[in-house]
Design a protein around this motif. Structure first.
Motif, short mmCIF file in Angstrom:
data_model
loop_
_atom_site.label_atom_id
_atom_site.label_comp_id
_atom_site.label_asym_id
_atom_site.label_seq_id
_atom_site.Cartn_x
_atom_site.Cartn_y
_atom_site.Cartn_z
N ASP A 210 -5.90 -4.15 7.37
CA ASP A 210 -6.76 -3.11 7.96
C ASP A 210 -5.89 -2.17 8.78
OD1 ASP A 210 -9.51 -2.92 10.32
OD2 ASP A 210 -9.14 -1.75 8.50
N HIS A 379 -0.11 -6.22 14.20
CA HIS A 379 -0.09 -7.60 13.71
C HIS A 379 1.31 -7.94 13.23
CE1 HIS A 379 -4.43 -8.14 13.82
NE2 HIS A 379 -4.60 -6.99 13.21
N TYR A 404 -1.12 -12.35 7.70
CA TYR A 404 -2.42 -11.72 8.00
C TYR A 404 -3.39 -11.97 6.85
CZ TYR A 404 -5.48 -7.62 9.10
OH TYR A 404 -6.52 -6.77 9.40
N TRP A 405 -4.55 -12.52 7.19
CA TRP A 405 -5.61 -12.83 6.22
C TRP A 405 -5.11 -13.74 5.09
CZ3 TRP A 405 -8.38 -7.34 6.01
CH2 TRP A 405 -9.05 -7.16 7.18
N ASN A 442 -2.61 -14.03 11.87
CA ASN A 442 -3.93 -13.53 12.27
C ASN A 442 -5.01 -13.82 11.23
OD1 ASN A 442 -5.67 -11.60 13.96
ND2 ASN A 442 -5.81 -10.74 11.89
N GLU A 443 -6.10 -14.45 11.71
CA GLU A 443 -7.31 -14.66 10.89
C GLU A 443 -6.98 -15.23 9.51
OE1 GLU A 443 -10.27 -11.38 12.94
OE2 GLU A 443 -9.76 -11.17 10.81
N ASN A 502 -10.29 -14.74 17.35
CA ASN A 502 -10.98 -13.44 17.30
C ASN A 502 -12.47 -13.69 17.11
OD1 ASN A 502 -8.32 -12.66 17.17
ND2 ASN A 502 -8.41 -11.90 15.06
N TYR A 504 -16.31 -11.29 16.63
CA TYR A 504 -16.95 -9.97 16.63
C TYR A 504 -18.45 -10.08 16.80
CZ TYR A 504 -12.67 -7.47 15.87
OH TYR A 504 -11.43 -6.93 16.07
N TYR A 508 -19.79 -7.27 13.86
CA TYR A 508 -19.98 -7.79 12.50
C TYR A 508 -21.01 -8.92 12.51
CZ TYR A 508 -15.59 -5.37 11.48
OH TYR A 508 -14.62 -4.41 11.35
N GLU A 532 -9.36 -10.90 19.87
CA GLU A 532 -10.08 -9.71 19.41
C GLU A 532 -11.58 -9.85 19.66
OE1 GLU A 532 -7.28 -9.04 15.46
OE2 GLU A 532 -9.34 -8.25 15.40
N TRP A 577 -10.04 -5.66 20.91
CA TRP A 577 -9.61 -4.82 19.77
C TRP A 577 -10.24 -3.44 19.91
CZ3 TRP A 577 -5.70 -5.78 16.68
CH2 TRP A 577 -5.53 -5.02 15.52
N PHE A 582 -7.13 3.78 15.14
CA PHE A 582 -5.94 3.74 14.30
C PHE A 582 -6.32 3.97 12.85
CE2 PHE A 582 -7.60 -0.53 14.58
CZ PHE A 582 -7.46 -1.05 13.29
N ARG A 587 -11.31 2.20 5.96
CA ARG A 587 -12.39 2.82 6.74
C ARG A 587 -12.78 4.16 6.13
NH1 ARG A 587 -14.05 -1.54 9.64
NH2 ARG A 587 -12.21 -2.90 9.70
N ASN A 597 -10.09 3.38 11.91
CA ASN A 597 -10.82 2.30 12.56
C ASN A 597 -11.09 2.82 13.97
OD1 ASN A 597 -11.25 -0.01 14.29
ND2 ASN A 597 -10.63 -1.28 12.54
N LYS A 599 -12.40 1.38 16.64
CA LYS A 599 -12.66 0.41 17.72
C LYS A 599 -11.79 0.68 18.96
CE LYS A 599 -14.41 -3.29 14.83
NZ LYS A 599 -14.05 -2.67 13.51
#
Ligand code: GCU
Length: 626
Positions: A210, A379, A404-405, A442-443, A502, A504, A508, A532, A577, A582, A587, A597, A599
């Motif tokens: 992201d 990240h 990441y992910w 991350n996540e 994290n 949301y 979300y 986050e 976050w 950014f 997005r 994004n 946020k």
């Protein structure tokens, strides 16, 4: 080298075959040797030089001539085999009959450091190869060793000097450096770099992120001049949990017998000499008194001089201790709350990768204005200026490897790649008092393969640096039928010092009011950081607090989140976050997102949104209590 290893093994196998007993272990050893050789290749060429700012360097920043090469025709021939005749030769047509179908010209240039996406509208979405060329002069090569150093280039780089390949590098966010002594001549020289930012399933990061996949030579480039024998690396920090023992090592390059190394820290009257082993390595241990410890309130940096033979390097190092005790994070013996914010390495006003001291001072200056004493650099490792600026400003740092992910967990080359990026980040920043936490990712979705992957990474970090904390941005979950009880439970949590996740809730996951009904189930006697939470708001768009993308929605979300998180007994920090809007290719919502994004607490125009002041007020209250 890879080819030669392969050859030896094939010969071996053939002789076995001839003996008609073709044993499966041989297959396994072939595969593992190939993987080892890959990791070795990743490491072998790179000569990590700590503290590049303290060295004798010539900058190659500025305009570089380029060739955009989406089909990599400057690298592969029409059979897709690596060609000996590629663009790296930089051949100039001297005879009209000669056929040379490429040319670096001054009409096609890109600035270095800098991503290509923001410099040329044609390259805004470009993912592929760009060739960079730079001419440079070298006055004196006598008794010198020369290296070429890149702060970073995204994602895969192949470097050639005067037409010869000197090395390759994978990873867009850490430095790499190759020795070029044997290739350099007095006078004119040229370097050509093939940079490719294509995403790969097996990459680190993998294909889905992201954030904008900025390509190019994104950080400074230097030619480094060193004496024949020089100080390549050192680690000088306080011993874990000690206020009066400095510990670490010094590593020389280019010596074959024992040599003296002197460490001076005039500010605390230290002048100590050590003798290395024959390969130039020595562990150091220095008793020290009356150190003024580095902290956000006292970002004290000491002048440190390391000298050996006719080489000397100066640095500025802060000394502090960081550890955990039960659910507390202990800085210099005292429990501390990490008042943080997450930051991407991007200058929102310019819509490009951040790289300069000015970019970093702007971003970290905003974090200070928020009342932060801590920043999560997401990240991936940010530029070295960011780390130094954080150190000077008194900001503690969470540094993350871009695992990441959905990474290709079972792929051993992917693990070697991630380990390499983590090691390069630790090598670069291990002397920085501001970095307190190494994050493994991350996540990342829980699975056996993922757990093994992260555990392997954490072992690399602990082996390289026993003084800092280990963590990762994990996730929370709920049990079916009980959406209000949020559970944090992750096998990797047993391997971290700080439990971070994290969430949301309110963006979300429901509306902000849901926060007021949440119960937490976090059965770990460890400090907790919320890495986050947040909501998108288009700067300047005002409506009622239930209207998504309005500043009022984001403002209410922050109020609800802070009230909810305060109830977590182990809470010792947060990095909402995110500091600024950014760019993200994910997005696409017209008008509200348009490739951003949203946020950020600060818009891409530098406007502070209402939620900025909610967090600022909370951090003021917290620091008032310290
Ligand atoms: C994720 C992720 C971020 C992303 C954010 C978002 O949690 O870690 O990289 O930008 O959520 O969705 O805004």
């Amino acid at each position: 080298m890879q080819a030669s290893i392969f050859l030896i093994i094939m010969i071996k196998v053939n002789t076995m075959k001839n003996c008609k007993s073709f044993h499966p272990t041989y297959i396994l050893s072939v595969i593992s040797l190939l993987i080892i050789s890959n990791a070795a290749i990743l490491k072998a060429q790179n000569v990590p030089l700590v503290n590049i700012e303290g060295r004798n360097t010539t900058s190659l920043d500025g305009d570089w001539q380029i060739i955009i090469d989406p089909y990599e025709s400057g690298f592969y021939n029409y059979r897709h085999k690596e060609s000996d005749n590629g663009f790296f030769r930089n051949e100039i047509q001297t005879d009209k009959t000669q056929l040379i179908e490429y040319k670096f010209t001054k009409e096609h240039v890109l600035k270095v450091p800098g991503d290509w996406n923001s410099q040329d509208p044609m390259l805004f979405y470009y993912e592929g190869t760009v060739w960079y060329k730079k001419d440079f002069k070298i006055k004196n090569i006598l008794d010198k060793r020369l290296f070429i150093y890149f702060g970073a280039a995204n994602y895969e780089s192949v470097v050639y000097v005067n037409g010869t390949k000197v090395g390759t590098h994978i990873g867009g966010f850490t430095p790499f450096c190759f020795e070029i002594t044997s290739l350099i001549k007095k006078g004119n020289n040229f370097v050509v770099v093939k940079v490719d930012n294509k995403r790969h399933m097996s990459g680190v990061p993998t294909i889905m992120t992201d954030w904008w996949n900025y390509g190019g030579i994104t950080r400074d480039v230097y030619v480094v001049e060193e004496p024949k024998a020089f100080i390549q690396d050192y680690f000088i920090q306080l011993k874990k949990n000690s206020f009066d023992q400095i510990e670490g090592f010094v590593k020389l390059n280019g010596i074959t017998s024992k040599q003296n190394v002197k460490i001076e820290i005039p500010g605390v009257k230290i002048e100590k000499t050590f003798e290395t082993n024959d390969s130039g390595y020595v562990n150091i241990n220095i008793p020290v008194e009356n150190l003024s410890l580095w902290s956000p309130g006292n970002p004290k940096l000491y002048k440190v001089i390391v000298s050996s033979g006719n080489d000397k390097i100066k640095d500025r190092i802060g000394f502090r201790t960081i550890s955990t005790k039960g659910t507390d994070i202990i800085l210099n013996g005292k429990s501390v709350f990490l008042r943080g914010i997450s930051i991407h390495e991007e200058n929102p006003l310019k819509g490009r990768r951040a790289y300069s001291k000015e970019d970093d001072e702007m971003l970290l200056g905003w974090a200070k204005e928020l009342g932060c004493n801590f920043v999560r650099l997401a990240h991936y490792p940010h530029n070295e200026n960011m780390i130094h600026t954080a150190e000077e400003m008194g900001l503690m740092v969470w540094e993350e490897t871009p695992v990441y992910w959905t990474i290709d967990w079972k792929n051993k080359n992917t693990l070697a790649n991630a380990e390499n990026q983590l090691s390069e980040a630790i090598e670069r920043d291990k002397n920085s008092a501001s970095v307190i936490i190494w994050s493994m990712g991350n996540e990342t979705p829980v699975s056996d393969a993922r757990n093994e992957f992260l555990i392997a990474l954490s072992k690399v970090a602990r082996k390289m640096d026993g003084t800092r904390l280990i963590s990762a941005a994990m996730e929370k979950h709920t049990n079916a039928g009980d959406p209000l009880t949020q559970i944090v439970q992750d096998p990797f949590a047993d391997y971290v010092d700080v439990l971070a996740f994290n969430e949301y809730i309110g963006w979300y996951d429901g509306l902000p009011v849901k926060c007021s009904k949440i119960k937490w189930e976090i059965n770990y006697e460890k400090p907790v950081i919320i890495t986050e939470f947040g909501a998108d708001a288009l700067g300047g768009y005002h409506a009622d607090k239930l209207t998504r993308f309005s500043e009022e929605y984001q403002e209410d979300l922050y109020k609800q989140q802070i009230a909810m998180l305060k109830k977590i007994p182990q809470l010792r920090g947060m990095t909402p976050w995110i500091l600024c809007d950014f760019r993200s290719p994910r997005r696409v919502l017209p008008y509200y997102e348009d490739g951003w994004n949203r946020k950020g607490l600060i818009s891409n125009k530098g406007i502070k949104k209402k939620a900025f002041y909610v967090l600022q007020k909370f951090y003021k209250e917290l620091s008032g209590k310290e």
